[in-house]
Motif scaffolding. Sequence first.
Motif, PDB file in Angstrom:
ATOM      1  N   GLY A  23       0.810  -1.219   0.000  1.00  0.00           N
ATOM      2  CA  GLY A  23       0.000   0.000   0.000  1.00  0.00           C
ATOM      3  C   GLY A  23       0.840   1.263   0.000  1.00  0.00           C
ATOM      4  N   PHE A  24       2.010   1.190   0.618  1.00  0.00           N
ATOM      5  CA  PHE A  24       2.928   2.336   0.587  1.00  0.00           C
ATOM      6  C   PHE A  24       3.726   2.241  -0.705  1.00  0.00           C
ATOM      7  CE2 PHE A  24       1.975   2.005   5.036  1.00  0.00           C
ATOM      8  CZ  PHE A  24       1.971   3.321   5.491  1.00  0.00           C
ATOM      9  N   GLU A  25       3.704   3.323  -1.483  1.00  0.00           N
ATOM     10  CA  GLU A  25       4.394   3.294  -2.770  1.00  0.00           C
ATOM     11  C   GLU A  25       5.216   4.565  -2.950  1.00  0.00           C
ATOM     12  OE1 GLU A  25       1.569   0.845  -5.746  1.00  0.00           O
ATOM     13  OE2 GLU A  25       0.741   2.751  -5.052  1.00  0.00           O
ATOM     14  N   VAL A  26       6.160   4.499  -3.858  1.00  0.00           N
ATOM     15  CA  VAL A  26       6.994   5.657  -4.160  1.00  0.00           C
ATOM     16  C   VAL A  26       6.509   6.268  -5.474  1.00  0.00           C
ATOM     17  CG1 VAL A  26       9.330   6.465  -4.623  1.00  0.00           C
ATOM     18  CG2 VAL A  26       8.963   4.556  -3.038  1.00  0.00           C
ATOM     19  N   PHE A  27       6.071   7.518  -5.402  1.00  0.00           N
ATOM     20  CA  PHE A  27       5.590   8.210  -6.599  1.00  0.00           C
ATOM     21  C   PHE A  27       6.685   9.131  -7.123  1.00  0.00           C
ATOM     22  CE2 PHE A  27       1.026   7.301  -6.897  1.00  0.00           C
ATOM     23  CZ  PHE A  27       0.843   6.580  -5.718  1.00  0.00           C
ATOM     24  N   PRO A  28       7.350   8.759  -8.192  1.00  0.00           N
ATOM     25  CA  PRO A  28       8.377   9.651  -8.737  1.00  0.00           C
ATOM     26  C   PRO A  28       7.727  10.865  -9.379  1.00  0.00           C
ATOM     27  CG  PRO A  28       8.120   7.708 -10.131  1.00  0.00           C
ATOM     28  CD  PRO A  28       7.178   7.534  -8.978  1.00  0.00           C
ATOM     29  N   PRO A  29       8.443  11.992  -9.458  1.00  0.00           N
ATOM     30  CA  PRO A  29       7.831  13.221  -9.994  1.00  0.00           C
ATOM     31  C   PRO A  29       7.436  13.062 -11.455  1.00  0.00           C
ATOM     32  CG  PRO A  29      10.196  13.497  -9.627  1.00  0.00           C
ATOM     33  CD  PRO A  29       9.837  12.181  -9.052  1.00  0.00           C
ATOM     34  N   ASP A  30       6.266  13.635 -11.774  1.00  0.00           N
ATOM     35  CA  ASP A  30       5.725  13.530 -13.136  1.00  0.00           C
ATOM     36  C   ASP A  30       6.703  13.999 -14.202  1.00  0.00           C
ATOM     37  OD1 ASP A  30       3.365  12.357 -12.701  1.00  0.00           O
ATOM     38  OD2 ASP A  30       2.158  14.196 -12.731  1.00  0.00           O
ATOM     39  N   GLY A  31       7.439  15.077 -13.893  1.00  0.00           N
ATOM     40  CA  GLY A  31       8.350  15.654 -14.890  1.00  0.00           C
ATOM     41  C   GLY A  31       9.308  14.621 -15.446  1.00  0.00           C
ATOM     42  N   LEU A  32       9.701  13.672 -14.614  1.00  0.00           N
ATOM     43  CA  LEU A  32      10.608  12.621 -15.086  1.00  0.00           C
ATOM     44  C   LEU A  32       9.876  11.332 -15.413  1.00  0.00           C
ATOM     45  CD1 LEU A  32      13.780  12.701 -12.778  1.00  0.00           C
ATOM     46  CD2 LEU A  32      13.626  13.272 -15.206  1.00  0.00           C
ATOM     47  N   ALA A  33       8.788  11.062 -14.684  1.00  0.00           N
ATOM     48  CA  ALA A  33       8.214   9.713 -14.730  1.00  0.00           C
ATOM     49  C   ALA A  33       6.958   9.584 -15.580  1.00  0.00           C
ATOM     50  CB  ALA A  33       7.922   9.228 -13.315  1.00  0.00           C
ATOM     51  N   SER A  34       6.419  10.721 -16.054  1.00  0.00           N
ATOM     52  CA  SER A  34       5.221  10.563 -16.896  1.00  0.00           C
ATOM     53  C   SER A  34       5.535  10.818 -18.359  1.00  0.00           C
ATOM     54  CB  SER A  34       4.091  11.478 -16.415  1.00  0.00           C
ATOM     55  OG  SER A  34       4.475  12.818 -16.618  1.00  0.00           O
ATOM     56  N   ILE A  35       6.816  11.043 -18.666  1.00  0.00           N
ATOM     57  CA  ILE A  35       7.214  11.254 -20.063  1.00  0.00           C
ATOM     58  C   ILE A  35       7.829   9.970 -20.611  1.00  0.00           C
ATOM     59  CG2 ILE A  35       7.604  13.730 -19.752  1.00  0.00           C
ATOM     60  CD1 ILE A  35      10.639  13.085 -19.575  1.00  0.00           C
ATOM     61  N   LEU A  36       7.991   9.895 -21.915  1.00  0.00           N
ATOM     62  CA  LEU A  36       8.683   8.780 -22.594  1.00  0.00           C
ATOM     63  C   LEU A  36       8.134   7.435 -22.124  1.00  0.00           C
ATOM     64  CD1 LEU A  36      12.248  10.419 -22.450  1.00  0.00           C
ATOM     65  CD2 LEU A  36      10.632  10.480 -24.343  1.00  0.00           C
ATOM     66  N   GLU A  37       8.942   6.624 -21.437  1.00  0.00           N
ATOM     67  CA  GLU A  37       8.429   5.322 -20.974  1.00  0.00           C
ATOM     68  C   GLU A  37       7.171   5.490 -20.125  1.00  0.00           C
ATOM     69  OE1 GLU A  37       9.601   1.815 -21.464  1.00  0.00           O
ATOM     70  OE2 GLU A  37       9.907   3.198 -23.103  1.00  0.00           O
ATOM     71  N   GLY A  38       7.181   6.533 -19.278  1.00  0.00           N
ATOM     72  CA  GLY A  38       6.062   6.743 -18.360  1.00  0.00           C
ATOM     73  C   GLY A  38       4.764   7.094 -19.084  1.00  0.00           C
ATOM     74  N   GLU A  39       4.888   7.714 -20.264  1.00  0.00           N
ATOM     75  CA  GLU A  39       3.681   8.036 -21.033  1.00  0.00           C
ATOM     76  C   GLU A  39       3.041   6.757 -21.580  1.00  0.00           C
ATOM     77  OE1 GLU A  39       4.308  10.812 -24.266  1.00  0.00           O
ATOM     78  OE2 GLU A  39       2.336  10.314 -25.117  1.00  0.00           O
ATOM     79  N   PHE A  40       3.891   5.831 -22.009  1.00  0.00           N
ATOM     80  CA  PHE A  40       3.363   4.618 -22.637  1.00  0.00           C
ATOM     81  C   PHE A  40       3.187   3.469 -21.641  1.00  0.00           C
ATOM     82  CE2 PHE A  40       4.948   7.207 -26.011  1.00  0.00           C
ATOM     83  CZ  PHE A  40       3.943   7.091 -26.957  1.00  0.00           C
ATOM     84  N   ARG A  41       3.815   3.597 -20.469  1.00  0.00           N
ATOM     85  CA  ARG A  41       3.650   2.571 -19.434  1.00  0.00           C
ATOM     86  C   ARG A  41       3.290   3.277 -18.125  1.00  0.00           C
ATOM     87  NH1 ARG A  41       8.455  -1.687 -19.293  1.00  0.00           N
ATOM     88  NH2 ARG A  41       6.770  -2.895 -18.360  1.00  0.00           N
ATOM     89  N   PRO A  42       2.048   3.801 -18.047  1.00  0.00           N
ATOM     90  CA  PRO A  42       1.679   4.557 -16.840  1.00  0.00           C
ATOM     91  C   PRO A  42       1.858   3.685 -15.598  1.00  0.00           C
ATOM     92  CG  PRO A  42      -0.059   4.670 -18.516  1.00  0.00           C
ATOM     93  CD  PRO A  42       0.933   3.657 -19.002  1.00  0.00           C
ATOM     94  N   GLY A  43       2.427   4.263 -14.568  1.00  0.00           N
ATOM     95  CA  GLY A  43       2.617   3.516 -13.316  1.00  0.00           C
ATOM     96  C   GLY A  43       3.888   2.693 -13.283  1.00  0.00           C
TER      97      GLY A  43
END
Length: 301
Positions: free
Chosen positions: A100-120
Amino acid sequence: MKTVRTIAELRNSIDYGKKVGFVPTMGNLHAGHLDLITEAKRQSSFVVASVFVNRLQFAPNEDFDSYPRTFLEDAKKLEAAGCELLFAPGETDLYPVPQGFEVFPPDGLASILEGEFRPGFFKGVCTVVLKLFNCVKPDIAFFGRKDFQQAMIIENMIQQLALPIKMVKVPTRRELDGLAMSSRNGYLSDAERAEAVQLFLTLCQMRESFKAGQSVAEIEVEAMHQLQARGWKPDYLTIRNAWDLSPYVGSSQITTEVFTPDKAASSQEALSAYPNQWVALGAARIGTTRLIDNLEFSLNP
Ligand code: AMP
């Protein structure tokens, strides 16, 4: 080499009198993984590897169930490479209760490129890596440059959470034709395997066009079309600043201040130490297999 399954056994088996090097993997080991072990042997005196296919970083439509699991071969390779301790937890050893405890990396790095196509994806990666760090408590951790964005995010996590861990990034090991080694290459048919190097060759061509002064927008469109024409389904093909993955914004960027996650105290220092670093990154599907690769380069002669 000793193999342990539980966190308790792991903690009892590590020699903390020595410099502990840690190499996390998902198994199905190839020469690229073993380069990490070799580097860990060079820079530390007690090498711990983990083999754990981390469900948290796979989306429901991804290949968690079919991901290649070759534990006995992996253990032999690790032993031959000089690994001292293998941590191979089962799912309930590492996640005895739902995580239940998770590490949320900042969107600026983690929602682009790989993060855009593999959300989460990076949330799953950061969560397991932080947990593995807490289990192993390494002095040094080794990651591959093959997963460029992942290494950058973990480097930032170490820095921002003040983890007392040095991070080492190991160059990408390639097959003779240039294809980056990957556990997922095993999914490729013979024909797909012969074609697969085109991802790397496209990144090389993007680099040359960038150095020749072609606009990044044009380079990206051409690269997409080129791979599509060969039957690929590219997710992204791009050139980014190698320090923060920011897009190229024109020649002025070459002399502007750059963000340095790990090393330099000031960006001016960084600029003189690491000027004009760029990275061409790509992810594309050939058949049903999704491959990623990247190529780092400098604009300096
Ligand atoms: P994985 O088992 O795919 O999670 O990878 C475990 C570690 O090995 C990660 O740090 C990867 O970046 C690294 N790695 C995977 N492939 C390569 C490669 N071809 N060369 C160097 N490192 C790699």
